[in-house]
Design a protein around this motif. Structure first.
Motif, short mmCIF file in Angstrom:
data_model
loop_
_atom_site.label_atom_id
_atom_site.label_comp_id
_atom_site.label_asym_id
_atom_site.label_seq_id
_atom_site.Cartn_x
_atom_site.Cartn_y
_atom_site.Cartn_z
N LEU A 123 8.01 29.95 13.50
CA LEU A 123 6.63 28.88 12.58
C LEU A 123 6.78 27.65 12.54
N LEU A 124 7.13 27.39 12.38
CA LEU A 124 7.85 25.72 11.48
C LEU A 124 8.11 25.24 13.38
N GLY A 125 8.30 25.64 14.43
CA GLY A 125 8.15 24.91 15.90
C GLY A 125 6.79 24.70 15.73
N ALA A 126 5.92 26.80 16.01
CA ALA A 126 4.68 25.78 15.84
C ALA A 126 3.74 25.09 15.11
N ALA A 127 4.41 25.04 14.41
CA ALA A 127 3.60 23.66 12.89
C ALA A 127 4.22 22.42 13.49
N MET A 128 5.54 22.05 14.23
CA MET A 128 5.62 21.45 14.58
C MET A 128 4.78 19.78 16.05
N MET A 129 4.54 20.75 16.67
CA MET A 129 4.15 20.86 18.60
C MET A 129 2.64 19.83 18.12
N ILE A 167 0.28 27.65 17.44
CA ILE A 167 0.42 29.30 17.40
C ILE A 167 1.58 30.28 18.13
N SER A 168 2.69 30.38 17.80
CA SER A 168 3.18 31.49 18.30
C SER A 168 3.19 32.90 17.96
N LEU A 169 3.33 33.69 18.66
CA LEU A 169 3.54 34.71 19.18
C LEU A 169 4.44 35.74 20.35
N PRO A 170 4.59 36.81 20.42
CA PRO A 170 5.53 37.32 21.00
C PRO A 170 4.88 38.11 22.43
N GLY A 171 5.24 37.12 23.58
CA GLY A 171 4.90 38.17 24.60
C GLY A 171 4.98 36.59 25.61
N THR A 172 4.24 36.85 26.44
CA THR A 172 4.09 35.33 27.79
C THR A 172 2.39 34.71 27.19
N VAL A 173 2.79 33.36 27.85
CA VAL A 173 1.47 33.01 27.83
C VAL A 173 1.49 31.97 28.85
N ASP A 174 0.51 31.50 28.84
CA ASP A 174 0.10 30.51 30.02
C ASP A 174 -0.37 29.40 28.99
N PHE A 175 0.79 28.41 28.33
CA PHE A 175 0.89 27.53 27.44
C PHE A 175 -0.71 26.68 27.69
N LYS A 176 -0.97 25.89 29.01
CA LYS A 176 -1.61 24.32 29.73
C LYS A 176 -3.21 25.46 29.14
N GLU A 177 -3.17 27.07 29.55
CA GLU A 177 -5.03 27.45 29.55
C GLU A 177 -4.80 28.13 28.07
N GLY A 178 -4.34 28.23 26.89
CA GLY A 178 -3.33 28.48 25.64
C GLY A 178 -4.24 30.58 25.98
N ILE A 179 -3.65 31.59 26.70
CA ILE A 179 -3.69 32.44 27.45
C ILE A 179 -2.22 33.19 27.00
N ILE A 180 -3.37 34.46 26.58
CA ILE A 180 -1.58 35.11 26.80
C ILE A 180 -2.08 36.54 27.21
N LYS A 181 -0.70 35.58 28.35
CA LYS A 181 -1.02 37.32 29.31
C LYS A 181 -0.89 38.01 29.25
N ASN A 224 10.00 30.10 23.01
CA ASN A 224 10.28 28.55 23.23
C ASN A 224 10.59 27.78 21.52
N LEU A 225 8.89 28.26 20.86
CA LEU A 225 8.61 26.85 19.99
C LEU A 225 9.84 27.74 18.34
#
Ligand SMILES: [Zn+2]
Length: 382
Positions: free
Chosen positions: A367-373, A146-160, A190-191
């Motif tokens: 969007l593709l970066g998100a799908a590739m992960m 999932i891609s979004l505009p904003g800061t995230v905690d990647f490990k926890e999957g939290i939108i900061k 990032n994605l």
């Protein structure tokens, strides 16, 4: 110790075989053995395993040159899928991709901006529809990026924090726990950087991606990995200040680069100067292409400020590759020379030969970066 080494080698062989199968439409075990320099016994063991898992399948008997007929095998590309999602301030975008990284279906929905819970509801409904339509069980789904505009905690999957989505400290990952599959939540820059990097990874180890969408972001790849910073807040290029008490930024501060260089800044400047009410970058593009003098003046100014931001970036990181992309590609495609000229004008340390700046060939790399992960993770860990 020996055991560890054995399993490591086994893992590497498996990875190599899958990587080769991803490249070829079909191949025989003997050719795999020759190309990868792995014994035919090892290849056979791996192929049997992969067949049992439904990842490869026999194709047909090839004419053999005497003796036994060779059976060709191929990757069963519909054995596994991945879903990429992009949440933007106006849209929900979904991409279903198979193991060969081919896009099976793209969905684009304008949401009502009625809160994150409703947007997630819409997303879950559409994921469900896709899974039913293509008969994809949870076992067949490698994961959702999932891609979004904003800061995230990647490990926890939290939108900061995402002011475009109106969200702070929000656990996005847990909303998809019911699927029991890996969920990757990441920043769109990032994605995008990740996707562009995957396409160039034979040639590059580092890459910067300047992402111009609703906001302005930066994706940083160092030594083949996304650099996230110690507090998950790297790449906030949009909020470096370029003017004291300058233009108001959506983050609350003044004089941020984003206030001058986001896609929205072009639309807002045009509306202010002409008293019109365009809402879409496509409309601005149309005005520009019709030789609208105001649109041309605004874009020229825009390019100057964007160049300033990128020039500062080069001063700090000294990269050898920068990709500029996002929703604004069409407007920038033939402006690369102007950008380069501006960027290197007063740079004593770097020039065009040492840092390649290009415009992304694809608009929605995030969007593709998100799908590739999920796919890359699957290919990596097995
Ligand atoms: Zn700001």
């Amino acid at each position: 110790m020996i055991e560890i080494n054995h399993s490591k080698i086994k893992e590497t062989n498996r990875k190599k075989i899958i990587a080769l199968l991803l490249e070829k439409s079909e191949i025989t075990k003997l050719d795999i053995s020759r190309k990868l320099d792995i014994s035919i016994t090892t290849v056979s063991t791996n192929i049997t395993e992969l067949k049992n898992e439904g990842i490869v399948e026999d194709v047909r008997s090839l004419e053999s040159t005497g003796g036994r007929k060779a059976i060709a095998i191929k990757l069963n590309e519909s054995c596994k899928y991945s879903i990429g999602v992009a949440l933007t301030s106006n849209h929900l975008k979904i991409s279903l991709v198979n193991l060969k990284k081919n896009i099976i279906e793209n969905i684009r929905i304008r949401h009502k901006k009625d809160g994150i819970e409703n947007i997630i509801g819409l997303l879950i409904k559409n994921i469900d529809i896709l899974m039913q339509k293509y008969n994809i069980s949870s076992e067949k789904l490698l994961g959702i990026g999932i891609s979004l505009p904003g800061t995230v905690d990647f490990k926890e999957g939290i939108i900061k924090y995402s002011y475009f989505l109106g969200v702070k400290e929000f656990n996005l990952k847990e909303k998809f726990e019911y699927l029991n599959i890996p969920i990757y939540v990441d920043n769109e820059a990032n994605l995008s950087a990740y996707y562009e990097f995957l396409n160039r990874k034979d040639k590059l180890e580092n890459l910067l991606y300047v992402s111009i969408t609703d906001g302005l972001g930066l994706g940083i790849i160092i030594n083949g990995r996304i650099y996230r910073g110690d507090n998950n807040s790297s790449g906030e290029l949009g909020h470096i200040k370029i003017a004291m008490d300058g233009k108001q930024c959506k983050c609350g501060a003044k004089g941020c680069l984003e206030a001058y260089t986001s896609m929205n800044s072009l639309i807002d400047s045009y509306n202010e100067d002409t008293n019109s009410n365009i809402t879409d970058i496509g409309e601005f593009e149309e005005k520009y292409n019709q030789n609208d003098k105001v649109a041309q003046k605004i874009l020229n100014e825009y390019l100057k400020v964007l160049s300033l931001g990128i020039s500062n970036l080069i001063m700090i990181l000294d990269p050898n590759s920068i990709v500029i992309g996002g929703d604004i590609n069409n407007l920038l495609n033939d402006k690369i020379d102007i950008l380069k000229k501006n960027i290197y004008k007063d740079n004593l340390f770097t020039d065009e030969n040492s840092c390649n700046i290009s415009i992304a060939s694809f608009k929605e790399s995030y969007l593709l970066g998100a799908a590739m992960m999920p796919i890359e993770e699957f290919l990596e860990i097995k």
